[in-house]
Design an enzyme around this catalytic site. Sequence first.
Site, mmCIF file in Angstrom:
data_model
loop_
_atom_site.group_PDB
_atom_site.id
_atom_site.type_symbol
_atom_site.label_atom_id
_atom_site.label_comp_id
_atom_site.label_asym_id
_atom_site.label_seq_id
_atom_site.Cartn_x
_atom_site.Cartn_y
_atom_site.Cartn_z
ATOM 1 C CB THR A 108 -0.911 -0.002 1.235
ATOM 2 O OG1 THR A 108 -0.118 -0.229 2.414
ATOM 3 C CG2 THR A 108 -1.949 -1.122 1.147
ATOM 4 C CD GLU A 109 4.861 -0.346 0.902
ATOM 5 O OE1 GLU A 109 5.506 -1.110 1.630
ATOM 6 O OE2 GLU A 109 4.052 -0.766 0.035
ATOM 7 C CB VAL A 110 1.966 3.330 -4.617
ATOM 8 C CG1 VAL A 110 0.625 2.611 -4.693
ATOM 9 C CG2 VAL A 110 2.119 4.301 -5.779
#
Length: 258
Positions: free
Chosen positions: A133-135
Amino acid sequence: MSLIEIQREGAVARVWLNRPEAHNALSPELGAELAARLHELAHDDGVRVVVLGGRGPSFCAGADIAAMKASAVASFEANLAEAEKLAGMFAALGDFPKPVVGRVHGNVLGGGVGFVCACDIVVTGDDATFGLTEVRLGILPAIISPYVIRRLGDRQARELMLTGERFGAEAALRVGLVHHVAPLDQLDAHVDERVKELLKGAPQAQKRIKMLLELWADASWEEYRAALPRTLAEIRSGAEARDGLAAFFEKRKPRWLS
């Protein structure tokens, strides 16, 4: 309270991420303690298999919120230092010389997916939710990317890294992120079955198998093939292989099972 809990059961070391109130989010302190404990276990000849799990409702929900807030206002040098520590933690798991089984459940996000990809065998509860989920926070899964790409390949990693979407246990099985999905109330039984099968293998041979897999990832086709005769000869001439072959012909258990 220790952030990493170790339970020893004979030749098995169960390593627990122990921040249940924070869904085992990756704080710098947890990362440093995990790396140190893995280093100890790597050099403990009494340990044959490690099981990595998380206390509380989740395996690992990714980066620590306080750490992320601090990184937003920190200097480049401070962010670099923290990133290098994080890289060391994942390397301690990814380069661990003995089999590692991931016991996964609940939220498995960001760095939690990195842990999953650095394990050798992964059993997940059917309740698990995964996501790179970093983006969606404006950052990227840089430190864990080697382990993610090695596990999933470019095609699957590309879609999951770029979208940051969340997905369930069956989708994780389908893309190759995990090996087995179990009902949550049967998760430990499925993990223990994998551990039992691993303990039947010869420990030195398992170490060399992990080394071969690393060589495959790092070397050219010709370099890899050229290394195989020496590797096999070294193993065959060792005490463990001699005992294993003798046990087979004598219809007895090898010494590593006695």
